[in-house]
Design a protein around this motif. Sequence first.
Motif, short mmCIF file in Angstrom:
data_model
loop_
_atom_site.label_atom_id
_atom_site.label_comp_id
_atom_site.label_asym_id
_atom_site.label_seq_id
_atom_site.Cartn_x
_atom_site.Cartn_y
_atom_site.Cartn_z
N ILE A 181 89.26 -3.91 30.94
CA ILE A 181 88.81 -3.03 29.85
C ILE A 181 88.10 -3.80 28.75
CG2 ILE A 181 91.06 -3.16 28.68
CD1 ILE A 181 88.50 -0.24 28.81
N TYR B 198 86.49 3.04 27.87
CA TYR B 198 87.01 3.73 29.05
C TYR B 198 86.03 4.78 29.56
CZ TYR B 198 91.62 1.62 28.28
OH TYR B 198 92.66 0.73 28.14
N PRO C 192 91.13 -0.74 34.75
CA PRO C 192 91.70 -0.94 33.41
C PRO C 192 92.02 -2.38 33.05
CG PRO C 192 92.64 0.99 34.43
CD PRO C 192 91.82 0.31 35.49
N THR D 291 97.01 -1.58 26.25
CA THR D 291 96.35 -1.75 27.54
C THR D 291 97.39 -2.09 28.61
OG1 THR D 291 95.99 -4.16 27.41
CG2 THR D 291 94.37 -2.74 26.30
#
Length: 271
Positions: free
Chosen positions: A152, A158, A149, A62
């Motif tokens: 997340i 996603y 993001p 990530t």
Amino acid sequence: MSVTKEIKRITTETLRKMKFEGEKISMLTAYDFTIATLVDKAGTEVILVGDSAANVMAGHETTLPITLDQMIYHSQCVVRGAKRALVVVDLPFGTYQSDPQRALDSAIRIMKESGAHAIKLEGGEEVAESIRRIVNAGIPVMGHLGLTPQSIYQFGSYKVRAKDDAEAQKLLDDAKLLEELGCFSLVMEKIPAGLATKVTESISIPTIGIGAGNGCDGQVLVVHDMLGLNNEFKPKFVRKYLNLEDQVVEAIGQYVADIKSTDFPNSNEQY
């Protein structure tokens, strides 16, 4: 007598003018001097030093692990290579969400230590006070809505965001709020194309889409994705303009083979 052509720097005002005149805005990521130089030379208006450096440069799953110091380092490298493009830098996770003063301090560090031209951060109403303080300090801010993001683990995937009416309305409200707070532009990631078009037509600041359709004022991609440096990553919104992964592997494989066969270096490649 040679005449050096003047290089006109892209500014936030340039982007506003482009939206007003209907000219689309191009934006790509870069994380180092060499790629930034090429992206700039190709005529890209905006270079984003994205926290995606955590993925493509450091191999993290990530964007969360990258630090402010690391973002400043990457930004310094990019700024040296960008002679024309506007350089925007992501504020990394943990440097602005909970404390507006820390957000301002983080933004100031990026601007002072890297020489970048603007910062980007994720979120709407939740980070309004952070945005207000940064803008009031004279630092240009680019917003980021939709799939963010850095959140997340909260989203859990996603997948496309703002498909239901409630989330779509919040995104539209947040976009208008970011405009009111003084953001000069807005990235919208992985949302329905119709919603992105509606937002674009509802606000006066330029919108930059990534997986948000062609109704935005501009588009952004991760440079590694559009150059085809990772064949395993194949989201619908990425168009690969090259297939560099296969080409680079083939070239390096030939280099290895030439060494082992003693073909390299040959008599013309030694002193």
